[in-house]
Design a protein around this motif. Structure first.
Motif, short mmCIF file in Angstrom:
data_model
loop_
_atom_site.label_atom_id
_atom_site.label_comp_id
_atom_site.label_asym_id
_atom_site.label_seq_id
_atom_site.Cartn_x
_atom_site.Cartn_y
_atom_site.Cartn_z
N SER A 1 0.83 -1.21 0.00
CA SER A 1 0.00 0.00 0.00
C SER A 1 0.86 1.25 0.00
O SER A 1 0.57 2.22 -0.71
N SER B 1 0.88 3.67 -3.24
CA SER B 1 0.30 5.00 -3.03
C SER B 1 1.36 6.10 -3.17
O SER B 1 1.03 7.24 -3.45
N SER B 2 2.65 5.76 -3.02
CA SER B 2 3.72 6.74 -3.27
C SER B 2 3.76 7.15 -4.74
O SER B 2 4.19 8.25 -5.07
N VAL C 1 1.55 8.09 -6.47
CA VAL C 1 0.63 9.19 -6.74
C VAL C 1 1.40 10.41 -7.26
O VAL C 1 0.84 11.26 -7.95
N GLY D 1 -0.74 6.72 3.08
CA GLY D 1 -1.17 5.78 2.04
C GLY D 1 -1.10 4.35 2.53
O GLY D 1 -2.02 3.54 2.31
N GLY E 1 -4.19 1.75 3.44
CA GLY E 1 -4.19 0.37 2.96
C GLY E 1 -4.52 -0.59 4.09
O GLY E 1 -5.32 -1.53 3.92
N SER F 1 -3.54 9.89 -2.64
CA SER F 1 -2.74 8.87 -1.96
C SER F 1 -3.61 8.07 -0.99
O SER F 1 -3.50 6.85 -0.91
N HIS F 2 -4.47 8.76 -0.24
CA HIS F 2 -5.35 8.07 0.69
C HIS F 2 -6.31 7.14 -0.06
O HIS F 2 -6.50 5.99 0.34
N LEU G 1 -5.98 5.83 -3.06
CA LEU G 1 -5.24 4.72 -3.66
C LEU G 1 -4.86 3.69 -2.60
O LEU G 1 -5.02 2.49 -2.80
N GLY G 2 -4.37 4.15 -1.44
CA GLY G 2 -4.04 3.23 -0.35
C GLY G 2 -5.25 2.42 0.10
O GLY G 2 -5.17 1.20 0.31
#
Length: 192
Positions: A93, A97-98, A100, A115, A119, A157-158, A160-161
């Motif tokens: 995660s 998410s990085s 992004v 992120g 996850g 990022s949040h 996506l995580g």
């Protein structure tokens, strides 16, 4: 406990950078450019930033909020998934998410564990879906309530995580709830 170890690593990294920065409340931007992640820096060969970026934080409140939520959700994830799977969820995660940073200008800087923590949140909610009356659907609802509450910074990022956590959590736990397979297949058939 892996959760305590992850918190300790994040706090230790912050303490070292704060000492080097000469400021306990905020980390010098030059250190953040080295350990945070930006598209330009990553594409220039600083591939380590895909991991280092979710172990560094811009300032003390940033670290504090993230470590509180890592503690809350990390201990729950550790209970459901165990140490190895918690680490897998945290790292996958966090790394994904990085990425992004690729949605932003070349040197927009990103850092922090949120992120990876989102996850973990997604994976925990999926693991606990039997607690909720409507299973996966209620888990999604609660996750997005948390997501909206924390959407002021790191929005993509949040998100996506959280999505990565849902996917990882579901892949790991799909055999835990065999009765869902029939329910989900029925829902799919009804939607056509």
């Amino acid at each position: 406990m892996i959760t305590l170890l992850l918190i300790a690593i994040n706090v230790l990294v912050y303490a070292i950078l704060a000492y080097k920065s000469g400021n306990f409340l905020e980390i010098d931007i030059e250190y953040m450019k080295i350990l945070g992640i930006s598209k330009g820096s990553f594409l220039s060969g600083n591939y380590y930033q895909i991991i280092s970026s979710f172990f560094v934080h811009f300032d003390l409140p940033h670290l504090g909020y993230n470590m509180v939520f890592l503690g809350i959700f990390g201990f729950k994830a550790e209970k459901h998934y165990g140490k190895k799977l918690l680490l897998l969820i945290y790292f996958v995660s966090g790394m994904l998410s990085s990425l992004v940073c690729f949605f932003y200008p070349d040197f927009a800087l990103f850092a922090g564990a949120s992120g990876a923590i989102f996850g973990i949140l997604g994976a925990v909610l999926i693991a606990q879906r039997n607690v909720y009356p409507q299973g996966v659907y209620t888990s999604l609802y609660y996750a997005f309530v948390f997501f909206i509450l924390a959407a002021t910074t790191g929005f993509i990022s949040h998100l996506l995580g959280l999505v990565i956590g849902f996917l990882l959590g579901y892949m790991i736990t799909k055999d835990w709830y065999p009765e869902e397979v029939g329910e989900i297949e029925e829902d799919v058939e009804k939607s056509f």
